[in-house]
Write an enzyme that holds these catalytic residues in place. Structure first.
Site, mmCIF file in Angstrom:
data_model
loop_
_atom_site.group_PDB
_atom_site.id
_atom_site.type_symbol
_atom_site.label_atom_id
_atom_site.label_comp_id
_atom_site.label_asym_id
_atom_site.label_seq_id
_atom_site.Cartn_x
_atom_site.Cartn_y
_atom_site.Cartn_z
ATOM 1 N N GLY A 1 -20.332 53.660 -27.696
ATOM 2 C CA GLY A 1 -19.701 53.005 -26.554
ATOM 3 C C GLY A 1 -19.258 53.979 -25.474
ATOM 4 C CE LYS B 1 -14.574 59.847 -12.917
ATOM 5 N NZ LYS B 1 -14.994 60.006 -14.343
#
Lengths: 399, 399
Positions: A180, A198
């Site tokens: 995940g 970012k």
């Protein structure tokens, strides 16, 4: 009692809801915080949240009791339109949406200021790690010299598996997907786009000028092989996907995202698993680094909630200390002339390489191949010299 | 124009003066910051600072233009009396004085609140690293579970020299003194007292209750030998002077300062040289770590200046979000029952050790001596069992 709306009841949104529900200690200046709306177009079969759910943004924008909104829906639209409407009304907005901040940051910050509201985005970089606020503090008493960050947990996990367990890229990626940590379509992570946005936010913070992420050269980790890993190890290095930025004497900015060789002597090389880290070097401070979980439901939600609390606490006086200047002037350095230290793998002879890279240092770990380091050479000179090298296999910059 | 007084023109004080003088960008909400007084009992042969120098604190307390004071004189007295008088007058005080904060913190914070002033101490822990503010942020949306910090640069330098260069304690200490990293009388550092005060401040921040540093068991690094270093390395560990604190389900606090074995798999093991790091684990956030230069003129001064700027910026509305509760109740855990993992060096046989530590795991690296690890055992049980072990040579806890 401050009433909050949460836009998007996905992973982060549900974390925000849970933290506000469970933390009875969330009180600031005597004011408690409560969720009044959860906006999502999906249906949820959950009795607890039913009273808060709405599919209609008008419920929120028309409710004057709402003073702070958490925008955690992601994507540019309608997040942009919603945020704009809220700020125009003087409602503060906090967000984890790095794409929105990296794209419309200057406009939204300006809009917040004009309307005496706040636009905060601690959760947009480094998940739960306090990064944006420490950066704001650092910039007060420091000229920031450079930033180097591991800004994406997925790619760091993959590279770490390649180094620690000898998995190749494909199987490390499959493993990250099974756990995940990586999306089914992992492009945004493994091609470096997430880290790029970012870095754009961090660079804008550091130097007060809006750095357009479209202007940041970005290279992902898809082509890294276990042979590259061996060469890195032979040099006491690891390979990390690094978002790097610095500023020159004229205030021009250099920023790039690429896999780099990082010496094991640097603490950032020890950032393993899905962790993130941002290293900031200031002229007074020297190097400081902020480290932690760069993603995940509760870490990210805790940063969103911290921003919500700040908005409530500053409901009277707004500390507008973030401004990103937008100019027509080219604020980026000439990348062609930027000096780097390069590491090259190729199938050539020392003699030929030395003709074009007279200070080359060699690493030999397999037959019919050579590794060499060319220190402190301008990008255009390096590229020109490399034209003369036979069969280059891989090129890395060194942090 | 905000006028500032600096109490103490030593290393940090001169750094504060220089940063304010040199940083033309220090402007907040349109207000510039300027130094009006430098208080020091010494004489300085320096024309530049002459206009600001005073030996009389009354010049400062009686000047209503002064709204923020930086107390960087160190020591308890007269720093305590000066700070009290200033706060009582409603003047905000920022400090790097960990001893004062750890001793009189609750009273001074209360006094600040009563008089609508601020008392800030970012520079008291971790030098220039933003630690106090990120901790404040973390505590808003997190229950802090534990803190582990390398809080003293001198001892970290010494231990690093012992590990990296095989120097013994005495010669590493001499080297640290020659480099100016250690005082001529190094007791406060090498016996752990400096780290102890910083841990008391961090623990008070984390759990909102005043932790008296006198109640923190503190052990220094003076007895660590190169034999200990070898045992640590055989276990893929380093030895670090760790300030550790956690909280139990009833909210009781455990805090101690001691040299601990730290696995090289933990990022805090990679903190080298004179660097500091504070790792904070929150229930939402997971682990976050703040790293940087824990001492030095400009790093520490930059944290003091950041606090000054915050005071100026908040001259209208004071964010009193730090309160340290003082109660008669015993807020500390029962240390006797606290479980640890211990590592012991002794001159005994496996058979005898196994009688008292049935799960002992052994490390053998020299003749006539054994190392063993006893995992997860209460301190009192460990001490009782150790009574039966022949010739214990050294005992370390494991982080």
């Amino acid at each position: 009692m401050a009433k909050v709306a949460v836009l998007g009841f996905g992973t982060v949104g549900s974390g925000v809801y849970e933290i506000i529900r469970d933390k009875s200690f969330i009180k600031t200046a005597g004011e408690e915080i409560d969720v009044k709306y959860l906006l999502d177009i999906r249906d949820f079969d959950n009795d607890e949240i039913k009273p808060y759910l709405t599919k209609d943004f008008n419920d929120i924008i028309n409710d004057d009791e709402i003073t702070v909104v958490a925008e955690v829906m992601g994507g540019l639209h309608p997040a942009y339109e919603f945020t704009k409407q809220l700020l125009q009304k003087g409602v503060s907005v906090v967000t984890s949406n790095k794409e929105l901040v990296a794209t419309y940051g200057p406009e939204l910050l300006e809009l917040a200021k004009e309307n005496n509201a706040l636009y905060m985005f601690e959760a947009s970089v480094g998940g739960g790690i306090p990064v944006i606020r420490p950066m704001t503090i650092c910039t007060k008493a420091n000229d920031i010299k450079k930033i180097a960050g591991i800004l994406n947990g997925t790619t760091n996990y993959i590279l770490n598996e390649m180094f620690a367990k000898g998995k190749d890229f494909e199987s490390a990626l499959s493993d990250a997907q099974a756990k995940g940590y990586a999306e089914k379509n992992p492009a945004a992570d493994v091609e470096g786009h997430d880290a790029c946005r970012k870095l754009a936010i961090l660079s804008s913070m550091a130097w007060g000028r809006f750095v357009d992420y479209n202007k940041i050269p970005t290279e992902g980790i898809c082509n890294i092989t276990l042979e590259d890993v061996k060469y890195a190890e032979a040099q006491n290095c690891v390979i990390k996907l690094i978002g790097y930025a610095d500023v020159d004497a004229e205030g021009k900015i250099y920023a790039s995202v690429s896999p780099m060789l990082v010496s094991k002597d640097m603490i950032i090389s020890s950032v393993c698993d899905v962790f993130n880290a941002v290293s900031v070097t200031g002229d007074s401070l020297g190097e400081a680094m902020f480290y932690g979980r760069g993603a995940g439901k509760l870490p990210t939600a805790s940063a969103v909630v911290a921003d919500i609390i700040d908005c409530v606490r500053h409901s009277d006086s707004k500390p507008h200390n973030i401004e990103w200047e937008v100019t027509d002037e080219d604020i980026m350095q000439n990348y062609e002339c930027k000096k780097h230290t390069y590491f090259v793998r190729c199938a050539d002879t020392k003699e030929n390489i030395k003709k074009y890279f007279d200070n080359a240092e060699f690493v030999e770990i397999k037959d019919n191949e050579l590794g060499f380091t060319a220190a402190d050479i301008a990008e255009n000179e390096f590229r020109a010299a490399l034209e003369n090298v036979n069969s280059p296999i891989a090129v890395f910059k060194r942090l």
